[in-house]
Write an enzyme that holds these catalytic residues in place. Structure first.
Site, PDB file in Angstrom:
ATOM      1  CE  LYS A 111       8.759   7.297  -1.184  1.00 19.24           C
ATOM      2  NZ  LYS A 111       7.771   6.563  -0.806  1.00 19.24           N
ATOM      3  CE  LYS A 194       7.369   0.862  -3.569  1.00 16.35           C
ATOM      4  NZ  LYS A 194       6.450   1.131  -2.146  1.00 16.35           N
ATOM      5  CE  LYS A 197      -0.164   4.377  -1.031  1.00 22.67           C
ATOM      6  NZ  LYS A 197       0.956   4.712   0.081  1.00 22.67           N
TER       7      LYS A 197
HETATM    8  N1  AQP Z   1       5.135  -3.182  -4.695  1.00 23.72           N
HETATM    9  C1  AQP Z   1       4.194  -3.797  -3.694  1.00 23.72           C
HETATM   10  N2  AQP Z   1       4.026  -4.493  -3.271  1.00 23.72           N
HETATM   11  C2  AQP Z   1       4.069  -5.013  -1.955  1.00 23.72           C
HETATM   12  N3  AQP Z   1       3.488  -5.062  -0.579  1.00 23.72           N
HETATM   13  C3  AQP Z   1       3.871  -3.258  -0.954  1.00 23.72           C
HETATM   14  N4  AQP Z   1       3.314  -2.177  -0.217  1.00 23.72           N
HETATM   15  C4  AQP Z   1       3.624  -0.866  -1.281  1.00 23.72           C
HETATM   16  N5  AQP Z   1       3.649  -1.354  -2.323  1.00 23.72           N
HETATM   17  C5  AQP Z   1       4.105  -2.492  -2.225  1.00 23.72           C
HETATM   18  C6  AQP Z   1       2.992  -2.530   1.221  1.00 23.72           C
HETATM   19  O1  AQP Z   1       1.841  -1.170   1.335  1.00 23.72           O
HETATM   20  C7  AQP Z   1       2.078  -0.409   2.647  1.00 23.72           C
HETATM   21  C8  AQP Z   1       2.083   0.834   2.446  1.00 23.72           C
HETATM   22  O2  AQP Z   1       2.283   1.607   1.782  1.00 23.72           O
HETATM   23  P1  AQP Z   1       2.697   2.998   2.312  1.00 23.72           P
HETATM   24  O3  AQP Z   1       1.644   3.718   1.652  1.00 23.72           O
HETATM   25  O4  AQP Z   1       3.927   3.096   3.286  1.00 23.72           O
HETATM   26  O5  AQP Z   1       3.744   3.358   0.621  1.00 23.72           O
HETATM   27  P2  AQP Z   1       5.214   2.287   0.159  1.00 23.72           P
HETATM   28  O6  AQP Z   1       5.901   1.602   0.883  1.00 23.72           O
HETATM   29  O7  AQP Z   1       5.847   3.653   0.315  1.00 23.72           O
HETATM   30  O8  AQP Z   1       4.607   2.478  -1.229  1.00 23.72           O
HETATM   31  P3  AQP Z   1       3.987   3.052  -1.961  1.00 23.72           P
HETATM   32  O9  AQP Z   1       2.093   2.241  -1.564  1.00 23.72           O
HETATM   33  O10 AQP Z   1       4.362   2.401  -3.409  1.00 23.72           O
HETATM   34  O11 AQP Z   1       3.987   4.153  -2.390  1.00 23.72           O
HETATM   35  P4  AQP Z   1       5.052   5.297  -2.603  1.00 23.72           P
HETATM   36  O12 AQP Z   1       5.182   5.762  -4.272  1.00 23.72           O
HETATM   37  O13 AQP Z   1       4.595   6.478  -1.987  1.00 23.72           O
HETATM   38  O14 AQP Z   1       6.087   4.445  -2.726  1.00 23.72           O
HETATM   39  C9  AQP Z   1       3.214  -0.785   2.979  1.00 23.72           C
HETATM   40  O15 AQP Z   1       3.111  -1.951   3.944  1.00 23.72           O
HETATM   41  C10 AQP Z   1       4.288  -1.518   2.180  1.00 23.72           C
HETATM   42  O16 AQP Z   1       5.140  -2.483   2.387  1.00 23.72           O
END
Ligand code: AQP
Length: 332
Positions: A111, A194, A197
């Site tokens: 990040k 992965k 968002k």
């Molecule tokens: N691609 C994914 N596959 C399976 N699980 C996922 N999670 C996120 N992306 C995937 C799970 O969703 C929960 C919430 O995640 P978060 O809001 O903490 O965001 P994150 O893990 O940083 O991933 P995001 O949603 O894609 O956001 P960004 O773009 O900011 O990195 C967690 O339990 C996570 O494991």
């Protein structure tokens, strides 16, 4: 009773990975655990957010929880910043966390990118706040996607460091719960990254707010390779896009990836994509529709969050007080 804590950041673009890797799995846990599901808005601030969008996204995540089947009467749903104890415990734990542990966190490296020196301290300290979220409730189990496993291991290390430093068993070491069927949903544009968002390409993910036409279009445009689908799981090696589409199909169908592959062995991708579209439209459509209905009545969601915060605070503050006492902070 064993206690679960988990959360999602209100950073917009809630997607199928969040649903399959996290929220959907939480629903069944409510039967056997005392559950606390948080909307981690303080974590969202580790990267720049538009204030109005942050408030909107916070309500959206709450709506997604309820629309997916989280029972707000039984389970605590709240946004993190409403319970000040999270930030306080994060400070106390940060004083015991070696910098070297944080330096190993791959998500910070991803990040922060090349401009690491310009990244905020909050982004770097994110895993300590996550440890505080979990330990503040003495949670015993934490359901997360595979991408969060490293952070959860750090939470265990921090809990152990606190217990050793003060010579007490204050914090249980939280156990990760990773749901194999949907451990990691990958981008529809690149099977090695992965679904996220923050991916700049809207076609990389299926958002819970997408309408049926858009879901079908995104799946039609999903990257594939020129081969037919293989006859056996070994044939998926080195074919991340094929593996991802089979994985998503299987997770939505509630079957193992092996079973999912059997259904499409030797077929063209178009056959898989059509079946996948149907399942995705049905499930995302149901959750998205219910979210829209809930969001049309923000008063109800705000009431759920307010009550959830009160219930969370009633657990968190006594634990924080105990920790402060242990640390030697004068309590008057
Ligand atoms: N691609 C994914 N596959 C399976 N699980 C996922 N999670 C996120 N992306 C995937 C799970 O969703 C929960 C919430 O995640 P978060 O809001 O903490 O965001 P994150 O893990 O940083 O991933 P995001 O949603 O894609 O956001 P960004 O773009 O900011 O990195 C967690 O339990 C996570 O494991």
């Amino acid at each position: 009773m064993n206690r679960i804590f988990s959360g999602v950041q209100p950073t917009g673009n809630l997607h199928l990975g969040n649903y399959l890797g996290a929220i959907r799995n939480w629903v069944a846990l409510q039967k056997d655990y005392e559950c606390i599901f948080c909307i981690v808005d303080l974590h969202a601030l580790t990267l720049p957010q538009d204030p109005d969008a942050l408030r909107r996204h916070t309500r959206e995540v709450a709506a997604a929880y309820i629309a997916s089947g989280i029972d707000e009467k039984r389970t605590i749903i709240f946004n993190q910043s409403m319970v000040g104890a999270h930030a306080e415990l994060a400070w106390l734990l940060s004083c015991l966390t070696p910098i070297g542990w944080l330096n190993r966190m791959t998500q910070f490296k991803e990040k922060a990118g090349k401009e690491r020196d310009m990244a905020g301290l909050g982004l770097y300290a994110y895993p300590v706040l996550m440890a505080a979220d979990i330990l503040l409730y003495k949670a015993t189990h934490v359901p997360v996607g595979e991408d969060q496993k490293q952070h959860l291991e750090l939470s265990r290390d921090i809990a152990g460091a606190f217990n050793r430093h003060y010579g007490r068993d204050t914090f249980p070491l939280p156990e990760p719960q990773i749901f194999a069927a949907s451990a990691r949903v990958m981008s529809l544009r690149d099977g090695r990254r992965k679904m996220s968002k923050s991916d700049a390409s809207d076609y990389s993910r299926i958002n819970l707010s997408d309408d049926p036409e858009l879901i079908a279009l995104k799946i039609r445009r999903a990257k594939t390779d020129p081969e037919r689908l293989p006859e056996s799981p070994e044939g998926l090696e080195g074919r991340p896009e094929a593996e991802n589409l089979i994985g998503i199909y299987s997770a939505l169908a509630g079957i193992s990836p092996e079973e999912g592959l059997k259904r499409f062995a030797g077929e063209n991708f178009s056959v898989l994509k059509e079946a996948l579209s149907e399942l995705a439209i049905a499930q995302v459509g149901r959750v998205g529709g219910q979210m829209r209905r809930l969001l049309a009545e923000p008063g109800h969601i705000d009431g759920v969050l307010k009550e959830g915060a009160q219930r969370a605070a009633a657990i968190a503050f006594p634990i924080l007080e105990d920790v402060k006492e242990i640390c030697g902070l004068l309590r008057l």
